[in-house]
Design an enzyme around this catalytic site. Structure first.
Site, mmCIF file in Angstrom:
data_model
loop_
_atom_site.group_PDB
_atom_site.id
_atom_site.type_symbol
_atom_site.label_atom_id
_atom_site.label_comp_id
_atom_site.label_asym_id
_atom_site.label_seq_id
_atom_site.Cartn_x
_atom_site.Cartn_y
_atom_site.Cartn_z
ATOM 1 N N ASP A 1 0.968 -0.863 -0.356
ATOM 2 C CA ASP A 1 -0.423 -0.213 -0.489
ATOM 3 C C ASP A 1 0.277 1.247 -0.209
ATOM 4 O OD1 ASP A 1 -2.347 -1.282 0.596
ATOM 5 O OD2 ASP A 1 -1.744 -2.256 2.382
ATOM 6 N N HIS B 1 -5.010 -1.513 -6.538
ATOM 7 C CA HIS B 1 -4.915 0.199 -6.846
ATOM 8 C C HIS B 1 -5.744 1.714 -8.096
ATOM 9 C CE1 HIS B 1 -1.027 -1.401 -9.482
ATOM 10 N NE2 HIS B 1 -2.226 0.002 -10.673
#
Length: 428
Positions: free
Chosen positions: A12, A40
């Site tokens: 992340d 994403h």
């Protein structure tokens, strides 16, 4: 030659944004490992594209895209993601390729993934997986009982019979382990008979694909999934994913030699986050952690789970760099720190009063470490959208300079906001 984008922490970090930036000038984008357990969003114009398994280079109409041998593929999710991109106007079918050697994720893998996680949670030993069947698929791969893409798409009638035999053998072994769980193998087989035809046009010999691209001097970008601290060998085991998420996974997942790698870009969030269980030495279970979570919108794209938050950990990054050998860094989400009066950075670990020379492999030791912090004055001003490094506040530049000096790796990009163009490039 190949340039590689890798996550340096626990995932992340914002790899997709850098990949998006670099995709404008590449010929090939390749995924080398993982599955649809990561995610994403890339924004082009006013359109948001969600990526989980497919390479981000699909947003570039001139770019060919490969799902490599090291990736595990849940075929229904593959087509769902592709159709979602097409529904938003992306014409990409002819530019998407899948390795014939990639392993397949079946619904029973996902079912057993959740059963195993539930089993572990009763003993408070849950890993915190996404439940996407990634671990069980890599497990069957390692035990040499897995099913690969070529087993499915081979047009020979004998190949389909062989596929069904392999499939039922896997189902029966799971039934013996977990009992008669709610699952209909005949229904899934019927679906895969249709997928057999639908998937075939995408399938290539990925080793040949990559080496032809290299020989033709094409610009190749390799898109790593997850991050080094989730690596099956070098991460905080067993709280890791099931693939090689570092530079080694690039080579084995695509079948390319080390000499073909030119740049390794390490993506570093300006603070630290982690999803799921596992050690996190600089975690802040206080107002600092809550602020980072709220301002940084720290919620997983794939699972929606809240991310645990804490200060930047340079011990982790030094270890990560020692394995991946970053040629430069992309610091992301620096703007999230805008309102902090004081910022802390973990610079060393102590165990029983003695400073450790490296990141500990034993989780018992890691749980007991005392983090040594260095404090920095915050810049307490909005840096959102700043395009030039020299325009950053002095305290922000001092923070970045300390990271460079500690790791001995130059910072090439800095993220200054959530927008696609909120990324400044620094001369190195």
């Amino acid at each position: 030659m190949c340039d590689v984008v890798l996550g340096s922490q626990w995932g992340d970090e914002g790899k997709g944004k850098l990949v998006d930036l670099l995709c404008d000038d590449i010929d090939v984008c390749a995924r080398c490992q993982g599955g649809n357990n990561a995610g994403h969003t890339i924004v082009v114009g006013k359109v948001k594209y969600d990526f989980h398994m497919l390479p981000s280079g699909l947003v570039n109409p001139k770019c060919q895209n490969l799902v490599g041998s090291g990736v595990v593929i849940h075929v229904p999710s593959f087509f769902a993601e592709l159709e979602n991109l097409e529904a938003k106007g992306l014409d990409c079918r002819d530019r998407l390729f899948v390795s014939s050697r990639a392993h397949l994720v079946f619904d029973f893998h996902q079912r057993t993934d959740k059963l195993k996680e539930a089993e572990l949670s009763t003993n408070k030993k849950s890993i915190g997986t996404t439940g996407k069947g990634i671990g069980p698929t890599y497990s069957t791969k390692a035990s040499r009982s897995g099913i690969r893409v070529h087993h499915l798409v081979n047009p020979d009638p004998e190949a389909w019979e062989d596929f069904k035999t392999r499939y039922m053998r896997l189902v029966e072994s799971r039934q013996k382990r977990y009992g008669e769980f709610e699952y209909d193998p005949k229904e899934e087989l019927a679906r895969f008979e249709k997928y057999r035809e639908a998937l075939r046009p995408f399938v290539v010999d990925s080793v040949n694909f990559m080496h032809e691209a290299i020989a033709a001097n094409k610009k190749i970008l390799v898109e790593g999934a997850n991050a080094l601290m989730l690596d099956i060998d070098f991460g905080t085991y067993p709280y890791v994913t099931s693939s090689s998420t570092g530079i080694g996974g690039v080579l084995t997942g695509l079948g390319i030699p080390p000499r073909t790698i030119r740049n390794v870009y390490g993506v570093v969030k300006a603070y630290t986050t982690r999803v799921g269980e596992g050690p996190f030495p600089t975690e802040q279970l206080n107002k600092v952690g809550e602020t980072l979570q709220d301002v940084g919108a720290e919620y997983g794209v794939t699972t929606g789970r809240k991310r645990r938050c804490g200060w930047l950990d340079l011990v982790v990054l030094k270890y990560s760099n020692s394995i991946n050998g970053y040629t430069s860094l992309n610091i992301t989400k620096l703007d999230v720190l805008d309102k902090f009066k004081e910022i802390e950075v973990g610079v060393a670990y102590k165990l029983n009063g003695k400073e450790l020379p490296s990141f500990p492999e034993d989780l018992i030791d890691l749980a007991k470490v005392e983090v040594v912090y260095k404090k920095f004055p915050g810049w307490e001003q909005d840096i959102t959208g700043i395009k030039k490094y020299d325009d950053l506040p002095e305290n922000a530049k001092n923070y970045l300079k300390f990271i460079e000096d500690y790791l001995q790796v130059p910072i090439q990009w800095v993220g200054t906001g959530p927008a696609r163009d909120s990324m400044l490039e620094k001369k190195i």
